[in-house]
Scaffold this motif. Structure first.
Motif, PDB file in Angstrom:
ATOM      1  N   MET A  32       0.839  -1.247  -0.203  1.00  0.00           N
ATOM      2  CA  MET A  32      -0.037   0.008   0.050  1.00  0.00           C
ATOM      3  C   MET A  32       1.040   1.246  -0.061  1.00  0.00           C
ATOM      4  O   MET A  32       1.862   1.469   0.716  1.00  0.00           O
ATOM      5  N   ASN A  33       0.697   2.262  -0.840  1.00  0.00           N
ATOM      6  CA  ASN A  33       1.563   3.359  -1.090  1.00  0.00           C
ATOM      7  C   ASN A  33       1.175   4.239   0.187  1.00  0.00           C
ATOM      8  O   ASN A  33      -0.015   4.056   0.571  1.00  0.00           O
ATOM      9  N   LEU A  34       2.233   5.160   0.555  1.00  0.00           N
ATOM     10  CA  LEU A  34       1.962   6.017   1.637  1.00  0.00           C
ATOM     11  C   LEU A  34       0.676   6.992   1.418  1.00  0.00           C
ATOM     12  O   LEU A  34      -0.056   7.160   2.284  1.00  0.00           O
ATOM     13  N   LYS A  35       0.702   7.605   0.216  1.00  0.00           N
ATOM     14  CA  LYS A  35      -0.514   8.404  -0.009  1.00  0.00           C
ATOM     15  C   LYS A  35      -1.860   7.575   0.150  1.00  0.00           C
ATOM     16  O   LYS A  35      -2.885   8.340   0.783  1.00  0.00           O
ATOM     17  N   GLU A  36      -2.035   6.449  -0.248  1.00  0.00           N
ATOM     18  CA  GLU A  36      -3.213   5.875  -0.021  1.00  0.00           C
ATOM     19  C   GLU A  36      -3.564   5.457   1.372  1.00  0.00           C
ATOM     20  O   GLU A  36      -4.749   5.561   2.117  1.00  0.00           O
ATOM     21  N   LEU A  37      -2.365   5.075   2.158  1.00  0.00           N
ATOM     22  CA  LEU A  37      -2.605   5.099   3.714  1.00  0.00           C
ATOM     23  C   LEU A  37      -3.184   6.050   4.232  1.00  0.00           C
ATOM     24  O   LEU A  37      -3.825   6.179   5.408  1.00  0.00           O
TER      25      LEU A  37
ATOM     26  N   HIS B  67       6.872   5.548  -1.792  1.00  0.00           N
ATOM     27  CA  HIS B  67       7.269   4.975  -0.437  1.00  0.00           C
ATOM     28  C   HIS B  67       6.109   4.038  -0.043  1.00  0.00           C
ATOM     29  O   HIS B  67       4.860   4.284  -0.072  1.00  0.00           O
ATOM     30  N   THR B  68       6.510   2.922  -0.213  1.00  0.00           N
ATOM     31  CA  THR B  68       5.554   1.766   0.041  1.00  0.00           C
ATOM     32  C   THR B  68       5.249   1.369   1.514  1.00  0.00           C
ATOM     33  O   THR B  68       6.364   1.451   2.377  1.00  0.00           O
ATOM     34  N   VAL B  69       4.104   1.290   2.084  1.00  0.00           N
ATOM     35  CA  VAL B  69       3.917   0.944   3.505  1.00  0.00           C
ATOM     36  C   VAL B  69       3.486  -0.712   3.295  1.00  0.00           C
ATOM     37  O   VAL B  69       2.237  -1.136   3.013  1.00  0.00           O
ATOM     38  N   ASN B  70       4.591  -1.642   4.028  1.00  0.00           N
ATOM     39  CA  ASN B  70       3.981  -2.834   4.236  1.00  0.00           C
ATOM     40  C   ASN B  70       3.908  -3.347   6.114  1.00  0.00           C
ATOM     41  O   ASN B  70       3.054  -4.074   6.439  1.00  0.00           O
ATOM     42  N   THR B  71       4.387  -2.282   6.777  1.00  0.00           N
ATOM     43  CA  THR B  71       4.115  -2.453   8.018  1.00  0.00           C
ATOM     44  C   THR B  71       3.918  -1.174   8.818  1.00  0.00           C
ATOM     45  O   THR B  71       4.633  -0.069   8.633  1.00  0.00           O
ATOM     46  N   LEU B  72       2.874  -1.102   9.505  1.00  0.00           N
ATOM     47  CA  LEU B  72       2.325   0.176  10.285  1.00  0.00           C
ATOM     48  C   LEU B  72       2.688  -0.053  11.724  1.00  0.00           C
ATOM     49  O   LEU B  72       2.090  -1.198  12.196  1.00  0.00           O
ATOM     50  N   PHE B  73       3.543   0.733  12.442  1.00  0.00           N
ATOM     51  CA  PHE B  73       3.920   0.524  13.768  1.00  0.00           C
ATOM     52  C   PHE B  73       3.184   1.525  14.708  1.00  0.00           C
ATOM     53  O   PHE B  73       3.119   2.633  14.531  1.00  0.00           O
ATOM     54  N   LEU B  74       2.442   0.948  15.714  1.00  0.00           N
ATOM     55  CA  LEU B  74       1.540   1.901  16.496  1.00  0.00           C
ATOM     56  C   LEU B  74       2.249   1.873  17.924  1.00  0.00           C
ATOM     57  O   LEU B  74       2.822   1.259  18.419  1.00  0.00           O
TER      58      LEU B  74
ATOM     59  N   ASP C 284       7.406   0.679   8.154  1.00  0.00           N
ATOM     60  CA  ASP C 284       7.581   1.869   7.168  1.00  0.00           C
ATOM     61  C   ASP C 284       6.668   3.085   7.371  1.00  0.00           C
ATOM     62  O   ASP C 284       7.093   4.210   6.756  1.00  0.00           O
ATOM     63  N   LEU C 285       5.769   3.181   8.440  1.00  0.00           N
ATOM     64  CA  LEU C 285       5.054   4.192   8.805  1.00  0.00           C
ATOM     65  C   LEU C 285       4.833   3.757  10.476  1.00  0.00           C
ATOM     66  O   LEU C 285       4.295   2.964  10.783  1.00  0.00           O
ATOM     67  N   ILE C 286       4.929   5.005  11.292  1.00  0.00           N
ATOM     68  CA  ILE C 286       4.770   4.859  12.400  1.00  0.00           C
ATOM     69  C   ILE C 286       3.587   5.785  12.883  1.00  0.00           C
ATOM     70  O   ILE C 286       3.440   7.008  12.543  1.00  0.00           O
ATOM     71  N   LEU C 287       2.520   5.239  13.528  1.00  0.00           N
ATOM     72  CA  LEU C 287       1.520   6.061  14.025  1.00  0.00           C
ATOM     73  C   LEU C 287       1.638   6.154  15.572  1.00  0.00           C
ATOM     74  O   LEU C 287       1.453   5.413  16.341  1.00  0.00           O
ATOM     75  N   SER C 288       2.066   7.629  15.754  1.00  0.00           N
ATOM     76  CA  SER C 288       2.197   7.943  17.024  1.00  0.00           C
ATOM     77  C   SER C 288       1.131   8.786  17.678  1.00  0.00           C
ATOM     78  O   SER C 288       0.765   9.905  17.051  1.00  0.00           O
ATOM     79  N   TYR C 289       0.499   8.321  18.428  1.00  0.00           N
ATOM     80  CA  TYR C 289      -0.945   9.137  19.236  1.00  0.00           C
ATOM     81  C   TYR C 289      -0.496  10.396  19.403  1.00  0.00           C
ATOM     82  O   TYR C 289      -1.132  11.486  18.870  1.00  0.00           O
ATOM     83  N   HIS C 290       0.500  10.589  20.199  1.00  0.00           N
ATOM     84  CA  HIS C 290       0.967  11.902  20.441  1.00  0.00           C
ATOM     85  C   HIS C 290       1.907  12.398  19.342  1.00  0.00           C
ATOM     86  O   HIS C 290       2.654  11.673  18.908  1.00  0.00           O
ATOM     87  N   PRO C 291       1.913  13.644  18.769  1.00  0.00           N
ATOM     88  CA  PRO C 291       2.806  14.174  17.888  1.00  0.00           C
ATOM     89  C   PRO C 291       3.971  14.517  18.331  1.00  0.00           C
ATOM     90  O   PRO C 291       4.255  15.349  19.258  1.00  0.00           O
ATOM     91  N   PRO C 292       5.041  13.615  17.771  1.00  0.00           N
ATOM     92  CA  PRO C 292       6.586  13.943  18.205  1.00  0.00           C
ATOM     93  C   PRO C 292       7.093  15.321  17.885  1.00  0.00           C
ATOM     94  O   PRO C 292       7.902  15.810  18.544  1.00  0.00           O
ATOM     95  N   ILE C 293       6.254  15.913  16.826  1.00  0.00           N
ATOM     96  CA  ILE C 293       6.764  17.219  16.419  1.00  0.00           C
ATOM     97  C   ILE C 293       5.494  18.057  16.828  1.00  0.00           C
ATOM     98  O   ILE C 293       4.362  17.986  16.278  1.00  0.00           O
ATOM     99  N   PHE C 294       5.617  19.038  17.914  1.00  0.00           N
ATOM    100  CA  PHE C 294       4.725  19.880  18.144  1.00  0.00           C
ATOM    101  C   PHE C 294       4.800  21.143  18.025  1.00  0.00           C
ATOM    102  O   PHE C 294       4.422  21.883  17.332  1.00  0.00           O
ATOM    103  N   THR C 295       5.790  21.735  18.904  1.00  0.00           N
ATOM    104  CA  THR C 295       6.318  23.081  18.407  1.00  0.00           C
ATOM    105  C   THR C 295       7.298  23.124  17.435  1.00  0.00           C
ATOM    106  O   THR C 295       8.098  21.814  17.192  1.00  0.00           O
TER     107      THR C 295
ATOM    108  N   ASN D  32      -6.690  -5.692   5.776  1.00  0.00           N
ATOM    109  CA  ASN D  32      -5.895  -6.678   6.056  1.00  0.00           C
ATOM    110  C   ASN D  32      -4.644  -6.438   5.076  1.00  0.00           C
ATOM    111  O   ASN D  32      -4.009  -7.552   4.652  1.00  0.00           O
ATOM    112  N   LYS D  33      -4.455  -5.367   4.296  1.00  0.00           N
ATOM    113  CA  LYS D  33      -3.765  -5.251   3.432  1.00  0.00           C
ATOM    114  C   LYS D  33      -2.182  -4.880   3.573  1.00  0.00           C
ATOM    115  O   LYS D  33      -1.182  -5.157   3.183  1.00  0.00           O
ATOM    116  N   ILE D  34      -2.001  -4.533   5.307  1.00  0.00           N
ATOM    117  CA  ILE D  34      -0.650  -4.345   5.649  1.00  0.00           C
ATOM    118  C   ILE D  34      -0.640  -4.813   7.007  1.00  0.00           C
ATOM    119  O   ILE D  34      -1.530  -5.143   7.734  1.00  0.00           O
ATOM    120  N   ASP D  35       0.501  -5.221   7.532  1.00  0.00           N
ATOM    121  CA  ASP D  35       0.703  -5.554   8.742  1.00  0.00           C
ATOM    122  C   ASP D  35       0.750  -4.599   9.841  1.00  0.00           C
ATOM    123  O   ASP D  35       1.151  -3.403   9.633  1.00  0.00           O
TER     124      ASP D  35
END
Length: 351
Positions: free
Chosen positions: A1-6, A35-42, A60-71, A334-337
């Motif tokens: 799954m490409n990043l834009k679609e995800l 950029h293709t995303v095969n694994t999404l990390f929460l 390939d992509l980290i979903l971080s609930y809290h934004p690590p870049i804020f200021t 279920n297209k990605i891990d």
């Protein structure tokens, strides 16, 4: 799954328009395309330890609930830990996405998960979210009546020349026993000034003018915090044990409301994941449940007979990640891990 679609699919799962205006949500770090995303990390918090875990697990992509870049970052070097997160992400071609308060607001989000710690209950948002757009074009509706058709045609002609006017209609109406023509239109804030200026040139029309501020509709079951009504009143001591079990915590912090005891019944509980002071303040309930509150806000609640349970900030959020993993697996077909961090934890502990 490409990043834009995800990213589009994640935005569909929880619209970023629901996030608070002060928040920093969405795609925060983007590797060069394609950029293709095969694994999404929460993860709840993206620390350097968690970043190394993501690298080891080939995320390939980290979903971080809290934004690590804020200021805003003025530079990206190896000097500070948040800058190093960006460097490591780009070196290993890992994107970073943060939903934060968008996940607080949605009906199937963090606060909904937190309510499950209370037992059987119904809940409504403490601060309901509004739709991102108005039900019709424009921010205001202007209505006025006229009995002079010839003069009205002149006024309408001038109104039609104003930009950002919509839904202009004329209908016959009987006003105080007289046949008149009722005019209704929608307009923007800018156009409203021009419409009022035009109508004020005719005192008769102006005296019969009504100006309505259009409201964005409330979204059902969506918004910040939750007011929960338990099916049956439960002693505070039982609620404490339920919450500890739900959050998998050996302890919580407790302030008992004035005139209350551990045996006092809890029928209504107001809750907010994370830092709840601003969301909970002034709410009528038997109990406030959140991660952290200021000392003086706790004192205010206790003085008003409201007990307070504090569980530390991220402890009221992190447990949602397992539920989120299952929901996203269905949403993404279920297209990605999808994996949940094992290193992510609250920074505070009892020593």
């Amino acid at each position: 799954m490409n990043l834009k679609e995800l990213v589009a699919a994640l935005n569909d799962f929880a619209s970023l328009s629901l996030a608070e205006s002060w928040d920093n949500v969405g795609l925060l770090v983007e590797p060069s395309p394609p950029h293709t995303v095969n694994t999404l990390f929460l993860t709840n918090d993206l620390t350097e330890e968690v970043m190394e875990e993501a690298v080891q697990k080939k995320a390939d992509l980290i979903l971080s609930y809290h934004p690590p870049i804020f200021t805003p970052l003025k530079r990206v070097t190896w000097k500070t830990w948040k800058e190093r997160l960006v460097v490591r992400a780009l070196e290993h071609r890992i994107g970073i996405y943060s939903p934060h308060t968008a996940y607080d607001a949605i009906p199937h989000g963090v606060n909904n998960w937190l309510t499950k710690g209370l037992g059987a209950c119904t809940s409504v948002p403490l601060h309901p979210s509004t739709a991102p757009t108005y039900p019709a074009e424009g921010t205001h509706r202007v209505e006025f009546c006229a009995d002079n058709t010839e003069h009205l045609d002149t006024v309408l002609s001038k109104i039609k020349d104003i930009q950002e006017i919509s839904c202009l209609t004329t209908l016959p109406a009987r006003v105080e026993g007289e046949e008149q023509m009722r005019v209704s239109l929608n307009c923007s804030q800018k156009a409203l000034l021009e419409v009022v200026a035009l109508l004020s040139q005719n005192s008769l029309l102006y005296r019969k003018t009504e100006i309505l501020l259009l409201q964005k509709p409330l979204l059902p079951h969506t918004g910040m915090g939750r007011l929960c009504t338990l099916s049956e009143p439960v002693p505070l001591s039982d609620i404490i044990e339920r919450i500890k079990s739900h959050l998998k915590l050996p302890h919580i912090r407790l302030a008992v409301g004035m005139g209350k005891t551990l045996e006092s019944p809890v029928k209504k509980a107001a809750l907010c994941a994370g830092s709840g002071s601003s969301v909970l303040k002034g709410m009528e309930a038997d109990l406030y449940l959140t991660g952290e509150m200021s000392h003086h806000d706790v004192l205010d609640a206790v003085a008003n007979g409201i007990s307070v349970i504090l569980c530390e900030h991220s402890n009221t959020e992190r447990g949602f990640l397992s539920e989120l993993r299952d929901m996203l697996a269905i949403h993404l077909q279920n297209k990605i891990d999808i994996i949940v961090s094992e290193k992510d934890r609250d920074p505070l502990q009892v020593a």
